[in-house]
Design a protein around this motif. Structure first.
Motif, PDB file in Angstrom:
ATOM      1  N   SER A   1       0.827  -1.206   0.000  1.00 52.23           N
ATOM      2  CA  SER A   1       0.000   0.000   0.000  1.00 52.23           C
ATOM      3  C   SER A   1       0.863   1.260   0.000  1.00 52.23           C
TER       4      SER A   1
ATOM      5  N   ASP B   1     -13.073  -7.255  -6.906  1.00 53.57           N
ATOM      6  CA  ASP B   1     -13.392  -5.856  -6.649  1.00 53.57           C
ATOM      7  C   ASP B   1     -14.908  -5.663  -6.535  1.00 53.57           C
TER       8      ASP B   1
ATOM      9  N   SER C   1     -16.164  -7.020  -3.262  1.00 54.72           N
ATOM     10  CA  SER C   1     -15.926  -6.199  -2.067  1.00 54.72           C
ATOM     11  C   SER C   1     -16.908  -5.030  -2.060  1.00 54.72           C
TER      12      SER C   1
ATOM     13  N   ALA D   1     -19.840  -4.403   0.912  1.00 55.37           N
ATOM     14  CA  ALA D   1     -20.123  -3.101   1.522  1.00 55.37           C
ATOM     15  C   ALA D   1     -21.603  -2.761   1.409  1.00 55.37           C
TER      16      ALA D   1
ATOM     17  N   SER E   1     -11.598  -5.220   7.357  1.00 50.85           N
ATOM     18  CA  SER E   1     -10.678  -4.544   6.456  1.00 50.85           C
ATOM     19  C   SER E   1     -10.910  -4.999   5.022  1.00 50.85           C
ATOM     20  N   GLU E   2     -10.555  -4.108   4.136  1.00 50.24           N
ATOM     21  CA  GLU E   2     -10.591  -4.404   2.706  1.00 50.24           C
ATOM     22  C   GLU E   2      -9.909  -5.733   2.384  1.00 50.24           C
ATOM     23  N   SER E   3      -8.736  -5.943   2.938  1.00 51.92           N
ATOM     24  CA  SER E   3      -8.002  -7.154   2.578  1.00 51.92           C
ATOM     25  C   SER E   3      -8.691  -8.394   3.120  1.00 51.92           C
TER      26      SER E   3
ATOM     27  N   VAL F   1     -11.898  -8.806   3.290  1.00 50.93           N
ATOM     28  CA  VAL F   1     -12.988  -9.082   2.353  1.00 50.93           C
ATOM     29  C   VAL F   1     -12.452  -9.775   1.109  1.00 50.93           C
ATOM     30  N   ARG F   2     -11.318  -9.307   0.624  1.00 49.45           N
ATOM     31  CA  ARG F   2     -10.729  -9.941  -0.555  1.00 49.45           C
ATOM     32  C   ARG F   2     -10.398 -11.402  -0.259  1.00 49.45           C
TER      33      ARG F   2
ATOM     34  N   THR G   1     -20.275   3.704  -2.262  1.00 45.85           N
ATOM     35  CA  THR G   1     -18.959   3.089  -2.153  1.00 45.85           C
ATOM     36  C   THR G   1     -18.287   3.041  -3.519  1.00 45.85           C
TER      37      THR G   1
ATOM     38  N   LYS H   1     -14.862   1.725  -5.724  1.00 43.71           N
ATOM     39  CA  LYS H   1     -13.624   0.947  -5.838  1.00 43.71           C
ATOM     40  C   LYS H   1     -12.904   1.419  -7.086  1.00 43.71           C
TER      41      LYS H   1
END
Lengths: 208, 208
Positions: free
Chosen positions: A8, A196, A199, A203, B6-8, B10-11, B187, B189
């Motif tokens: 990141s 993507d 995710s 949300a 966290s985003e990660s 979810v991935r 949201t 992305k």
DNA sequence: TTGTGTGAATCCCTTCACAGCG
DNA sequence: CGCTGTGAAGGGATTCACACAA
């Protein structure tokens, strides 16, 4: 001499560079960490920490010189040399990527295109001829290609990857939804738009 | 009832689901966190932690039922309903995305396509007619579209985004290289392949 | 016995806060 | 002064390790 830097953080460096280029076009000569942060969706402290890993690029009480910091970032990100890229897979995705001008603008030159479909092999795309993927190894080493974009079906991708790494490719952008097995020293970045989107739906579902 | 995840994480959930579907097709009925981790490029502890946020899906001494955990994950990720998607921008990227079958397979239905080019408006893509982007708001609300994919040039994207959010779109996959301003509850992305390539060249440059 | 679910420990990343340079 | 560069503090996320359920 390898710096341990998180994924990141590198993405943020990329964003800083883009912001700096915008500022440069807009005629700005200097920028503070505060301003850079605001335009790059992060914080001033984060900007300074990110940069501090690589050196001191600012002047206290003044900020950063747009032009200077831009040059430094291009150096850090490895963008001072043009990169020679092979596009493997001349289907829909491959075609979209080939036409995309954003790559060339950043020094990524697609110097060879490959496909396995006899109907496509030999056709011209711009100045390039679509090569038979069977000739991948030869062409990639002849043209000294360092990066491959894999836009082939999932069944074919590991085989293509193996050939590419034998031919000396060291970085790969992979569009197929599988984790590739690669030798030491080869870096893979996966692009997976379904993840993507998922995710996103996560949300949205949590929203209620 | 929103979980802070966290985003990660979810991935990873997305990856677990993909792995489970592969196991299912291969006829496996049960799987341990160990096996799931190995096939999803993470660790057993990570798998268990990720899942524990949402409940207890396993049996001790046994593992997880492939079918059951798959259903649970689809629920968590919001994939039990089909999602209605608008594709905005019928250029190269738009076309590649429209043809991509991976979306439909996961329940993402592209139910409307838009463009601003008079030469494209009115043409048919599959069963869809390309709409004038001026009609975005009406069509999006009429068709009850929740997600938009923005594949339009950077100059146009914020305007399109504004229309889309007014029409009720709540999730956006954005291909233009700008940070979009969106109202609360929407949201976004971002997909930016240049950044992916730059994180690759960073890694390659550090290698020496 | 096996492998989950989970507190505790650890590691890493971000934020704070300020000394010090221009 | 103003703003960087950076140790120290804080907060998350990952890993450890084990009690316990099947």
């Amino acid at each position: 001499m390898s710096k341990k830097i998180s994924e990141s953080a590198v993405r943020r460096l990329s964003l800083y560079l883009r912001t700096l280029e915008e500022l440069d076009r807009a005629g700005h000569e200097a920028v503070s960490s505060e301003q850079l942060a605001a335009r790059s969706a992060t914080t001033a402290a984060q900007v300074r920490k990110d940069l501090s890993v690589f050196g001191s690029f600012g002047k206290r009480g003044f900020g950063y010189t747009v032009e200077e910091l831009g040059r430094a970032l291009r150096g850090i990100l490895g963008l001072t040399q043009p990169w020679r890229v092979a596009l493997i897979g001349a289907g829909r995705i491959g075609s979209a990527l080939f036409e995309y001008t954003g790559f060339a603008r950043r020094g990524f030159q697609i110097v060879a295109v490959f496909d396995s479909d006899p109907a496509k092999i030999g056709r011209k795309w711009g100045d390039s001829i679509i090569h038979d993927v069977a000739k991948l190894e030869r062409v990639v080493s002849d043209k000294d290609i360092q990066i491959a974009i894999l836009a082939v079906p999932v069944e074919a991708v590991q085989g293509v990857m193996d050939q590419a790494s034998r031919a000396g490719v060291r970085g790969v952008l992979n569009f197929a939804p599988v984790r590739l097995k690669v030798p030491e020293g080869v870096t893979v970045k996966d692009v997976n738009l379904v993840i993507d989107l998922e995710s996103l739906t996560f949300a949205l579902s949590q929203g209620f």
